[in-house]
Design a protein around this motif. Structure first.
Motif, PDB file in Angstrom:
ATOM      1  N   GLY A 109       2.636 -11.155  -5.778  1.00  0.00           N
ATOM      2  CA  GLY A 109       3.294  -9.893  -6.072  1.00  0.00           C
ATOM      3  C   GLY A 109       2.421  -8.714  -5.693  1.00  0.00           C
ATOM      4  N   LYS A 110       1.166  -8.768  -6.110  1.00  0.00           N
ATOM      5  CA  LYS A 110       0.247  -7.673  -5.791  1.00  0.00           C
ATOM      6  C   LYS A 110      -0.030  -7.610  -4.293  1.00  0.00           C
ATOM      7  N   THR A 111      -0.113  -8.770  -3.630  1.00  0.00           N
ATOM      8  CA  THR A 111      -0.340  -8.788  -2.193  1.00  0.00           C
ATOM      9  C   THR A 111       0.785  -8.087  -1.445  1.00  0.00           C
ATOM     10  N   ALA A 112       2.034  -8.387  -1.825  1.00  0.00           N
ATOM     11  CA  ALA A 112       3.187  -7.732  -1.190  1.00  0.00           C
ATOM     12  C   ALA A 112       3.203  -6.239  -1.485  1.00  0.00           C
ATOM     13  N   LEU A 113       2.764  -5.849  -2.655  1.00  0.00           N
ATOM     14  CA  LEU A 113       2.742  -4.435  -3.008  1.00  0.00           C
ATOM     15  C   LEU A 113       1.669  -3.683  -2.220  1.00  0.00           C
ATOM     16  N   TYR A 114       0.554  -4.328  -1.932  1.00  0.00           N
ATOM     17  CA  TYR A 114      -0.475  -3.686  -1.113  1.00  0.00           C
ATOM     18  C   TYR A 114       0.034  -3.449   0.314  1.00  0.00           C
ATOM     19  N   ILE A 115       0.833  -4.375   0.827  1.00  0.00           N
ATOM     20  CA  ILE A 115       1.426  -4.164   2.150  1.00  0.00           C
ATOM     21  C   ILE A 115       2.300  -2.912   2.139  1.00  0.00           C
ATOM     22  N   ALA A 116       3.146  -2.794   1.119  1.00  0.00           N
ATOM     23  CA  ALA A 116       4.016  -1.620   0.990  1.00  0.00           C
ATOM     24  C   ALA A 116       3.198  -0.352   0.784  1.00  0.00           C
ATOM     25  N   VAL A 157       2.716   6.427   6.492  1.00  0.00           N
ATOM     26  CA  VAL A 157       3.906   7.127   6.968  1.00  0.00           C
ATOM     27  C   VAL A 157       4.137   8.428   6.209  1.00  0.00           C
ATOM     28  N   SER A 158       4.027   8.381   4.883  1.00  0.00           N
ATOM     29  CA  SER A 158       4.311   9.581   4.087  1.00  0.00           C
ATOM     30  C   SER A 158       3.157  10.574   4.119  1.00  0.00           C
ATOM     31  N   ARG A 159       1.926  10.072   4.362  1.00  0.00           N
ATOM     32  CA  ARG A 159       0.713  10.892   4.304  1.00  0.00           C
ATOM     33  C   ARG A 159       0.575  11.582   2.953  1.00  0.00           C
ATOM     34  N   SER A 160       1.100  10.942   1.949  1.00  0.00           N
ATOM     35  CA  SER A 160       1.010  11.489   0.598  1.00  0.00           C
ATOM     36  C   SER A 160      -0.402  11.323   0.050  1.00  0.00           C
ATOM     37  N   LEU A 161      -0.804  12.239  -0.813  1.00  0.00           N
ATOM     38  CA  LEU A 161      -2.100  12.144  -1.483  1.00  0.00           C
ATOM     39  C   LEU A 161      -2.003  11.318  -2.756  1.00  0.00           C
ATOM     40  N   VAL A 162      -0.782  10.893  -3.085  1.00  0.00           N
ATOM     41  CA  VAL A 162      -0.552  10.088  -4.295  1.00  0.00           C
ATOM     42  C   VAL A 162      -0.331   8.643  -3.870  1.00  0.00           C
ATOM     43  N   PRO A 163      -1.133   7.707  -4.366  1.00  0.00           N
ATOM     44  CA  PRO A 163      -0.977   6.312  -3.960  1.00  0.00           C
ATOM     45  C   PRO A 163       0.262   5.684  -4.573  1.00  0.00           C
ATOM     46  N   LEU A 164       0.779   4.670  -3.911  1.00  0.00           N
ATOM     47  CA  LEU A 164       1.876   3.887  -4.479  1.00  0.00           C
ATOM     48  C   LEU A 164       1.389   3.257  -5.790  1.00  0.00           C
ATOM     49  N   PRO A 165       2.145   3.384  -6.885  1.00  0.00           N
ATOM     50  CA  PRO A 165       1.704   2.850  -8.185  1.00  0.00           C
ATOM     51  C   PRO A 165       1.839   1.331  -8.259  1.00  0.00           C
ATOM     52  N   VAL A 166       0.912   0.626  -7.627  1.00  0.00           N
ATOM     53  CA  VAL A 166       0.967  -0.832  -7.563  1.00  0.00           C
ATOM     54  C   VAL A 166       1.035  -1.448  -8.951  1.00  0.00           C
ATOM     55  N   ASP A 167       0.202  -0.988  -9.870  1.00  0.00           N
ATOM     56  CA  ASP A 167       0.165  -1.565 -11.215  1.00  0.00           C
ATOM     57  C   ASP A 167       1.497  -1.384 -11.943  1.00  0.00           C
ATOM     58  N   ASP A 168       2.170  -0.292 -11.694  1.00  0.00           N
ATOM     59  CA  ASP A 168       3.462  -0.067 -12.342  1.00  0.00           C
ATOM     60  C   ASP A 168       4.504  -1.057 -11.851  1.00  0.00           C
ATOM     61  N   LEU A 178      12.690  -5.256   2.857  1.00  0.00           N
ATOM     62  CA  LEU A 178      11.520  -6.091   3.091  1.00  0.00           C
ATOM     63  C   LEU A 178      10.311  -5.616   2.298  1.00  0.00           C
ATOM     64  N   TYR A 179      10.479  -4.554   1.510  1.00  0.00           N
ATOM     65  CA  TYR A 179       9.393  -3.997   0.720  1.00  0.00           C
ATOM     66  C   TYR A 179       9.636  -4.247  -0.761  1.00  0.00           C
ATOM     67  N   LEU A 180       8.698  -4.904  -1.407  1.00  0.00           N
ATOM     68  CA  LEU A 180       8.871  -5.307  -2.802  1.00  0.00           C
ATOM     69  C   LEU A 180       9.158  -4.140  -3.744  1.00  0.00           C
ATOM     70  N   PRO A 181       8.495  -2.981  -3.632  1.00  0.00           N
ATOM     71  CA  PRO A 181       8.811  -1.892  -4.567  1.00  0.00           C
ATOM     72  C   PRO A 181      10.283  -1.473  -4.515  1.00  0.00           C
ATOM     73  N   LEU A 182      10.861  -1.401  -3.309  1.00  0.00           N
ATOM     74  CA  LEU A 182      12.254  -0.993  -3.187  1.00  0.00           C
ATOM     75  C   LEU A 182      13.198  -2.094  -3.649  1.00  0.00           C
ATOM     76  N   VAL A 183      12.806  -3.346  -3.445  1.00  0.00           N
ATOM     77  CA  VAL A 183      13.634  -4.453  -3.931  1.00  0.00           C
ATOM     78  C   VAL A 183      13.670  -4.453  -5.454  1.00  0.00           C
ATOM     79  N   LEU A 184      12.540  -4.206  -6.089  1.00  0.00           N
ATOM     80  CA  LEU A 184      12.494  -4.127  -7.548  1.00  0.00           C
ATOM     81  C   LEU A 184      13.275  -2.919  -8.058  1.00  0.00           C
ATOM     82  N   THR A 185      13.280  -1.847  -7.295  1.00  0.00           N
ATOM     83  CA  THR A 185      13.982  -0.632  -7.710  1.00  0.00           C
ATOM     84  C   THR A 185      15.490  -0.770  -7.578  1.00  0.00           C
ATOM     85  N   TYR A 186      15.940  -1.288  -6.442  1.00  0.00           N
ATOM     86  CA  TYR A 186      17.378  -1.346  -6.168  1.00  0.00           C
ATOM     87  C   TYR A 186      17.997  -2.725  -6.401  1.00  0.00           C
TER      88      TYR A 186
END
Length: 294
Positions: A99-106, A113-124, A179-187
């Motif tokens: 699970g964590k491995t797939a989240l690191y890919i995302a 792509v987003s160039r955001s300064l906020v990291p994806l909340p993997v732990d969440d 194909l991205y785990l965060p979006l699959v968990l969300t939707y």
């Protein structure tokens, strides 16, 4: 932050795919952390790693700090894979947190792509996976004393009926979000490979908590419609091997699916990725015998 609709594709850059200018979605999740159990195998520290893509982007003025951190998180997970673990069913492997491995890919793709300064909340999002396991315990507690078949039938009902997860076929970039785990968990909609991973993570946690005492396999469908399901390993047959997911095959399929989805030369899907690119560049017009030699 606002989460975009599942129709918006996230364009992958971390695996040398070509991003488009479309706006990528922002992942949204928030919850409190819960303890997870991990197996930390002995491994050598990773040093002198060359991140060619990240170095090139840095030279163009793109800050890749978060992307590098995500790539290191991914590598930290997969370096725990031993020869035996590579061939182990994903439902019982606990030395690599899939699970964590797939989240690191995302997380890496999101950062690039987003160039955001906020990291994806993997732990969440790990918390969301844990919540699925805890949710099953609260609803189907009696299934732990039933037969393996009854237990797995209850797990199927929980994931695909009670929680409403469904399969989406990722044929092009417009569906690549699945194909991205965060979006699959969300939707609650995703590719067969991501549903296999979620199914496996629930089974893994139930085993680690001592609630399941038999070996389970994940049956991975190779058609376009069936859903991943678990079954008793003792009842598996030699003919089932092609449909059984191991840790290595799941990771390979996760990366292959992303590369395939974002490969810019989509004409003639019967050809290899290389031949599609060569055809687009008018480098070759050779036919099947050339492809078979690749």
């Amino acid at each position: 932050m606002m989460a975009s609709s599942p129709q918006s594709p996230i364009h992958t850059a971390s695996l040398l795919r070509y991003p488009s200018p479309s706006k990528s979605p922002v992942f949204l999740c928030s919850s409190s952390p819960r303890r997870r159990l991990f197996c930390h195998g002995a491994s050598k520290p990773m040093t002198h790693l060359n991140f060619v893509l990240h170095d090139a982007l840095d030279s163009c003025g793109v800050d890749t700090t978060l992307a590098r951190e995500s790539r290191m998180g991914f590598l930290t997970q997969i370096q725990n894979l031993s020869g035996i673990e590579r061939e182990t069913s994903i439902s019982i492997n606990n030395c690599v947190d899939l699970g964590k491995t797939a989240l690191y890919i995302a997380a890496e793709d999101h950062a690039l792509v987003s160039r955001s300064l906020v990291p994806l909340p993997v732990d969440d999002f790990i918390q969301r996976l844990d919540d699925l396991s805890m949710g099953y315990c609260s609803i189907y507690r009696s299934s732990f004393s039933s037969s393996p078949e009854s237990f797995l039938h209850s797990l199927d009902s929980y994931l695909y009926v009670n929680k409403g997860f469904r399969r989406t076929n990722c044929m092009d970039q417009s569906e690549a979000w699945a194909l991205y785990l965060p979006l699959v968990l969300t939707y609650r909609s995703g590719s067969s490979i991501m549903l296999s991973l979620i199914y496996s993570e629930i089974l893994k946690m139930l085993r680690l908590w001592g609630l399941v005492d038999f070996d389970c396999e994940i049956f991975f469908p190779h058609d376009l419609h069936d859903l991943p399901r678990g079954y008793d390993k003792q009842k598996s047959k030699e003919s089932d091997q092609a449909c059984i997911m191991t840790t290595e095959t799941l990771l390979e399929e996760t990366l292959r699916s992303l590369k395939e989805a974002f490969w810019p030369f989509q004409y003639d899907n019967t050809k290899s990725l290389f031949l599609r690119a060569a055809h687009a560049a008018n480098c070759t017009d050779r036919s099947k015998h050339f492809e078979e030699s690749m």
